[in-house]
Design an enzyme around this catalytic site. Structure first.
Site, PDB file in Angstrom:
ATOM      1  N   LYS A 157      19.402  22.246 -39.036  1.00  0.00           N
ATOM      2  CA  LYS A 157      19.229  21.008 -39.891  1.00  0.00           C
ATOM      3  C   LYS A 157      20.512  20.741 -40.643  1.00  0.00           C
ATOM      4  O   LYS A 157      20.496  21.312 -42.107  1.00  0.00           O
ATOM      5  CB  LYS A 157      17.754  21.052 -40.819  1.00  0.00           C
ATOM      6  CG  LYS A 157      17.337  19.793 -41.405  1.00  0.00           C
ATOM      7  CD  LYS A 157      15.825  19.923 -41.861  1.00  0.00           C
ATOM      8  CE  LYS A 157      15.517  18.674 -42.828  1.00  0.00           C
ATOM      9  NZ  LYS A 157      15.539  17.577 -42.164  1.00  0.00           N
TER      10      LYS A 157
HETATM   11  N1  PMP Z   1      13.111  16.198 -36.152  1.00  0.00           N
HETATM   12  C1  PMP Z   1      14.210  15.592 -36.821  1.00  0.00           C
HETATM   13  C2  PMP Z   1      15.341  15.188 -36.303  1.00  0.00           C
HETATM   14  C3  PMP Z   1      13.942  15.925 -38.284  1.00  0.00           C
HETATM   15  O1  PMP Z   1      14.916  15.466 -39.155  1.00  0.00           O
HETATM   16  C4  PMP Z   1      12.599  16.386 -38.737  1.00  0.00           C
HETATM   17  C5  PMP Z   1      12.716  16.227 -40.408  1.00  0.00           C
HETATM   18  N2  PMP Z   1      13.024  17.682 -40.722  1.00  0.00           N
HETATM   19  C6  PMP Z   1      11.825  16.716 -38.016  1.00  0.00           C
HETATM   20  C7  PMP Z   1      12.035  16.797 -36.463  1.00  0.00           C
HETATM   21  C8  PMP Z   1      10.547  17.188 -38.369  1.00  0.00           C
HETATM   22  O2  PMP Z   1      10.804  18.430 -38.988  1.00  0.00           O
HETATM   23  P1  PMP Z   1       9.818  19.113 -40.042  1.00  0.00           P
HETATM   24  O3  PMP Z   1       8.115  18.948 -39.645  1.00  0.00           O
HETATM   25  O4  PMP Z   1      10.155  20.443 -40.221  1.00  0.00           O
HETATM   26  O5  PMP Z   1       9.867  18.358 -41.096  1.00  0.00           O
END
Ligand code: PMP
Length: 309
Positions: A157
């Site tokens: 991320k």
């Molecule tokens: N995919 C992307 C591209 C994202 O930016 C996010 C947000 N973090 C997610 C999926 C979902 O991840 P999470 O459930 O850990 O927030």
């Protein structure tokens, strides 16, 4: 954005408006930062951060993919998140830790730049809107492909990779849609611009695998575990765009978006939120609010609930 009072920066709490970085910071120029999005909820027993340690471990892994060493361990960061929430007097809130290559060197070789760490928290309501959570949203497949497995690590991320999501988001917003769905380089379904995606067909729940260039979402992981415990079969496999049009139900998951139904994709009507989406939304709401003892271990309490009266 609803401002709070204090932000944690490199070990101390500073005033919200003093939480600044130099304009020549490496992370600002090249996107060399990694971050997390985390939520705390007003659970029945007090304010609780959802899967805090898992988020902080993902932050560490995101940093490691870019050879960044975070100068604080997971437990230090965990304490810092607690102190940001309590010093701001926050209950339910969104928490944003960011680790960035700071000021001192320019150019693409980054390993000599300092690594700065900040954690902010503020109140942030439903990312895709309360109405979206209730009635579903209209989504469109963006013309931009999701960053590939051999472009940059999609599982990290990192700040820079969100340029990809931003282009998809702007494109579909201009077209009048609430969210973008991105296909990967192979043309299979990957992610929403900031969410993972699930498809329900004939009672079976499917979601793209990690190899489809998705971010391995913590909400995705939670929903897969919850769905299986509720007796549904969940399969990770590649999904084609036509399968979205032909689905019984489609929903997206994310920390900001939570569990949000999709009511149409590319103007193909899927319909109002279906029974499986509704059930998973309900159990998820119980889990994050401390009403389901099966997943009590996902809640990290910051403050105890004040007894009524
Ligand atoms: N995919 C992307 C591209 C994202 O930016 C996010 C947000 N973090 C997610 C999926 C979902 O991840 P999470 O459930 O850990 O927030």
């Amino acid at each position: 954005m609803q401002e709070a009072e204090k932000i944690w920066m490199n070990g101390s709490l500073v005033d919200w408006h003093d939480a600044k970085v130099h304009v020549l910071s490496h992370g600002l120029h090249y996107g060399s930062s990694v971050f997390e999005g985390i939520r705390a909820y007003d659970a029945e027993q007090g304010t609780a951060v959802f899967r805090l340690e898992d988020h902080l471990r993902r932050l560490e892994r995101s940093a490691a993919q870019y050879f960044m060493e975070i100068p604080y361990g997971v437990e230090d960061m965990r304490q810092a998140v607690h102190s940001v929430i309590s010093s701001n007097g926050l209950g339910a809130c969104y928490i944003r830790p960011i680790v960035l290559r700071g000021y001192g060197v320019m150019g693409l070789f980054p390993l000599d730049a300092p690594v700065d760490v900040s954690i902010a928290a503020w109140f942030w309501g439903a990312y895709l809107g309360e109405d979206g959570l209730k009635n579903g949203i209209d989504a469109k497949i963006a013309s931009w492909r999701r960053i590939g497995n051999n472009t940059i690590p999609p599982t990290a991320k990192a700040g820079g990779q969100y340029l990809n999501s931003i282009l998809a988001k702007i494109e579909t917003h201009k077209g009048g849609y609430a969210e973008a769905i991105m296909l990967n380089e192979q043309g299979m379904v990957a992610d929403g611009s900031g969410e993972n995606i699930f498809v329900v067909k004939d009672g079976l729940i499917t979601t793209p695998p990690v190899s489809a260039a998705i971010l391995k979402g913590i909400t995705r992981d939670s929903i897969m575990e919850i769905a299986r415990a509720e007796g549904y079969e969940v399969v990770e496999r590649d999904i084609s765009r036509a399968e979205l049009y032909d689905a019984d139900e489609v929903f997206v998951t994310g920390t900001a978006a939570e569990v949000c139904p999709i009511r149409s994709v590319d103007d193909h009507v899927i319909g109002p939120p279906g029974p499986i989406t509704r059930r998973l939304q309900q159990v998820f709401a119980d889990v994050i609010h401390g009403r389901d003892p099966r997943w009590a271990h996902w809640l990290d309490y910051v403050t105890a609930a004040t007894p009524a009266g």
